[in-house]
Write a protein that holds these residues in place. Structure first.
Motif, PDB file in Angstrom:
ATOM      1  N   LEU A  39       0.828  -1.201   0.000  1.00  0.00           N
ATOM      2  CA  LEU A  39       0.000   0.000   0.000  1.00  0.00           C
ATOM      3  C   LEU A  39       0.865   1.255   0.000  1.00  0.00           C
ATOM      4  O   LEU A  39       0.631   2.183  -0.777  1.00  0.00           O
ATOM      5  N   CYS A  40       1.892   1.277   0.851  1.00  0.00           N
ATOM      6  CA  CYS A  40       2.770   2.454   0.925  1.00  0.00           C
ATOM      7  C   CYS A  40       3.505   2.683  -0.395  1.00  0.00           C
ATOM      8  O   CYS A  40       3.577   3.819  -0.879  1.00  0.00           O
ATOM      9  N   VAL A  41       4.040   1.620  -0.982  1.00  0.00           N
ATOM     10  CA  VAL A  41       4.731   1.740  -2.273  1.00  0.00           C
ATOM     11  C   VAL A  41       3.768   2.288  -3.327  1.00  0.00           C
ATOM     12  O   VAL A  41       4.095   3.222  -4.065  1.00  0.00           O
ATOM     13  N   THR A  42       2.571   1.729  -3.376  1.00  0.00           N
ATOM     14  CA  THR A  42       1.575   2.163  -4.363  1.00  0.00           C
ATOM     15  C   THR A  42       1.208   3.625  -4.172  1.00  0.00           C
ATOM     16  O   THR A  42       1.165   4.401  -5.133  1.00  0.00           O
ATOM     17  N   GLU A  43       0.947   4.024  -2.950  1.00  0.00           N
ATOM     18  CA  GLU A  43       0.543   5.412  -2.690  1.00  0.00           C
ATOM     19  C   GLU A  43       1.673   6.396  -3.009  1.00  0.00           C
ATOM     20  O   GLU A  43       1.432   7.461  -3.577  1.00  0.00           O
ATOM     21  N   LEU A  44       2.899   6.053  -2.668  1.00  0.00           N
ATOM     22  CA  LEU A  44       4.012   6.965  -2.935  1.00  0.00           C
ATOM     23  C   LEU A  44       4.284   7.118  -4.426  1.00  0.00           C
ATOM     24  O   LEU A  44       4.533   8.226  -4.911  1.00  0.00           O
ATOM     25  N   VAL A  45       4.224   6.023  -5.161  1.00  0.00           N
ATOM     26  CA  VAL A  45       4.435   6.118  -6.612  1.00  0.00           C
ATOM     27  C   VAL A  45       3.244   6.819  -7.269  1.00  0.00           C
ATOM     28  O   VAL A  45       3.426   7.633  -8.180  1.00  0.00           O
ATOM     29  N   THR A  46       2.041   6.556  -6.789  1.00  0.00           N
ATOM     30  CA  THR A  46       0.862   7.241  -7.322  1.00  0.00           C
ATOM     31  C   THR A  46       0.967   8.751  -7.098  1.00  0.00           C
ATOM     32  O   THR A  46       0.563   9.538  -7.965  1.00  0.00           O
ATOM     33  N   ASN A  47       1.503   9.169  -5.964  1.00  0.00           N
ATOM     34  CA  ASN A  47       1.703  10.606  -5.729  1.00  0.00           C
ATOM     35  C   ASN A  47       2.644  11.212  -6.769  1.00  0.00           C
ATOM     36  O   ASN A  47       2.430  12.337  -7.219  1.00  0.00           O
ATOM     37  N   VAL A  48       3.663  10.474  -7.147  1.00  0.00           N
ATOM     38  CA  VAL A  48       4.569  10.969  -8.194  1.00  0.00           C
ATOM     39  C   VAL A  48       3.801  11.114  -9.504  1.00  0.00           C
ATOM     40  O   VAL A  48       3.902  12.137 -10.189  1.00  0.00           O
ATOM     41  N   ILE A  49       3.011  10.106  -9.851  1.00  0.00           N
ATOM     42  CA  ILE A  49       2.232  10.149 -11.102  1.00  0.00           C
ATOM     43  C   ILE A  49       1.322  11.378 -11.109  1.00  0.00           C
ATOM     44  O   ILE A  49       1.281  12.137 -12.079  1.00  0.00           O
ATOM     45  N   ARG A  50       0.603  11.588 -10.018  1.00  0.00           N
ATOM     46  CA  ARG A  50      -0.391  12.677  -9.966  1.00  0.00           C
ATOM     47  C   ARG A  50       0.209  14.063  -9.803  1.00  0.00           C
ATOM     48  O   ARG A  50      -0.317  15.032 -10.334  1.00  0.00           O
ATOM     49  N   HIS A  51       1.272  14.187  -9.026  1.00  0.00           N
ATOM     50  CA  HIS A  51       1.753  15.516  -8.660  1.00  0.00           C
ATOM     51  C   HIS A  51       3.057  15.936  -9.329  1.00  0.00           C
ATOM     52  O   HIS A  51       3.410  17.106  -9.307  1.00  0.00           O
ATOM     53  N   VAL A  52       3.775  14.974  -9.900  1.00  0.00           N
ATOM     54  CA  VAL A  52       5.012  15.310 -10.618  1.00  0.00           C
ATOM     55  C   VAL A  52       4.809  15.081 -12.104  1.00  0.00           C
ATOM     56  O   VAL A  52       5.195  15.903 -12.926  1.00  0.00           O
ATOM     57  N   GLY A  53       4.174  13.972 -12.449  1.00  0.00           N
ATOM     58  CA  GLY A  53       3.884  13.704 -13.855  1.00  0.00           C
ATOM     59  C   GLY A  53       4.052  12.241 -14.202  1.00  0.00           C
ATOM     60  O   GLY A  53       4.982  11.584 -13.722  1.00  0.00           O
ATOM     61  N   GLU A  54       3.144  11.755 -15.024  1.00  0.00           N
ATOM     62  CA  GLU A  54       3.224  10.376 -15.468  1.00  0.00           C
ATOM     63  C   GLU A  54       4.508  10.170 -16.259  1.00  0.00           C
ATOM     64  O   GLU A  54       4.946  11.046 -16.993  1.00  0.00           O
ATOM     65  N   ALA A  55       5.116   9.011 -16.082  1.00  0.00           N
ATOM     66  CA  ALA A  55       6.363   8.591 -16.726  1.00  0.00           C
ATOM     67  C   ALA A  55       7.602   9.235 -16.113  1.00  0.00           C
ATOM     68  O   ALA A  55       8.702   9.066 -16.627  1.00  0.00           O
ATOM     69  N   THR A  56       7.450   9.953 -14.996  1.00  0.00           N
ATOM     70  CA  THR A  56       8.609  10.485 -14.282  1.00  0.00           C
ATOM     71  C   THR A  56       9.458   9.306 -13.815  1.00  0.00           C
ATOM     72  O   THR A  56       8.926   8.336 -13.264  1.00  0.00           O
ATOM     73  N   PRO A  57      10.760   9.366 -14.017  1.00  0.00           N
ATOM     74  CA  PRO A  57      11.598   8.261 -13.526  1.00  0.00           C
ATOM     75  C   PRO A  57      11.639   8.272 -11.993  1.00  0.00           C
ATOM     76  O   PRO A  57      11.845   9.320 -11.382  1.00  0.00           O
ATOM     77  N   VAL A  58      11.392   7.116 -11.400  1.00  0.00           N
ATOM     78  CA  VAL A  58      11.461   6.976  -9.951  1.00  0.00           C
ATOM     79  C   VAL A  58      12.365   5.802  -9.599  1.00  0.00           C
ATOM     80  O   VAL A  58      12.586   4.896 -10.407  1.00  0.00           O
ATOM     81  N   ARG A  59      12.843   5.860  -8.390  1.00  0.00           N
ATOM     82  CA  ARG A  59      13.617   4.751  -7.833  1.00  0.00           C
ATOM     83  C   ARG A  59      12.900   4.335  -6.558  1.00  0.00           C
ATOM     84  O   ARG A  59      12.663   5.157  -5.671  1.00  0.00           O
ATOM     85  N   VAL A  60      12.534   3.080  -6.478  1.00  0.00           N
ATOM     86  CA  VAL A  60      11.847   2.542  -5.311  1.00  0.00           C
ATOM     87  C   VAL A  60      12.827   1.631  -4.583  1.00  0.00           C
ATOM     88  O   VAL A  60      13.436   0.754  -5.193  1.00  0.00           O
ATOM     89  N   ARG A  61      12.951   1.866  -3.291  1.00  0.00           N
ATOM     90  CA  ARG A  61      13.867   1.075  -2.477  1.00  0.00           C
ATOM     91  C   ARG A  61      13.097   0.534  -1.282  1.00  0.00           C
ATOM     92  O   ARG A  61      12.399   1.289  -0.606  1.00  0.00           O
ATOM     93  N   VAL A  62      13.213  -0.767  -1.051  1.00  0.00           N
ATOM     94  CA  VAL A  62      12.599  -1.410   0.109  1.00  0.00           C
ATOM     95  C   VAL A  62      13.718  -2.148   0.823  1.00  0.00           C
ATOM     96  O   VAL A  62      14.449  -2.923   0.208  1.00  0.00           O
TER      97      VAL A  62
END
Length: 163
Positions: free
Chosen positions: A74-97
């Motif tokens: 849930l946390c991963v999904t919400e954080l990446v979704t925030n990037v999509i909505r507020h920074v822009g779709e297709a923005t490069p992200v790095r996810v670390r767990v």
């Protein structure tokens, strides 16, 4: 008259360079038992922030943790979704767990938009969005934002559930 022998370490200490595998096993076992040595390297995934990537990302997190992890997903999904909505779709992200040394799981999502900071909103009862950070706050032990030269990292920490 000066001695040519280097001083010996105090009793109970091992001088750097004088440690062999047998000597290192004892302290390593103690550190593991205290939970100070992560048991595996962190999961590190770079991808474009697009809705189609979320399902695969959740599956990858589940495989990495090898246990039920709906809160982490849930946390991963919400954080990446925030990037999509507020920074822009297709923005490069790095996810670390990562499994941390305090029986916690740390999730980090890095993006290049250091100026676009997350702001918790109070979503209306019938709103379809605006609850992501409230959900994050509800399931995480703590969360925050770190700004860097190349962007920002939004992170959270969750407790490891033992079953």
């Amino acid at each position: 008259m000066a001695s040519s022998n280097p001083p010996s370490p105090p009793p109970g200490l091992v001088a750097l360079g004088n440690c062999n595998a047998a000597t290192a096993r004892g302290p390593a076992a103690v550190l593991r038992s205290l939970g100070t040595a992560p048991s595996r390297p962190p999961l590190d995934v770079e991808l474009p922030a697009v809705p189609e990537a979320l399902q695969g990302l959740r599956r990858t997190v589940r495989r990495y943790l090898d246990a039920p992890c709906t809160d982490v997903q849930l946390c991963v999904t919400e954080l990446v979704t925030n990037v999509i909505r507020h920074v822009g779709e297709a923005t490069p992200v790095r996810v670390r767990v990562a499994l941390t040394d305090g029986n916690r799981i740390r999730v980090e999502v890095m993006d290049p938009a250091g100026q676009a900071l997350p702001v918790p909103l109070s979503g209306a009862l019938d709103a379809e969005d605006g609850r992501g950070l409230a959900l994050l706050d509800a399931v995480a032990l703590r969360w925050g934002v770190e700004q860097g030269v190349d962007g920002k990292t939004v992170w959270c920490e969750l407790g490891i559930r033992r079953t």
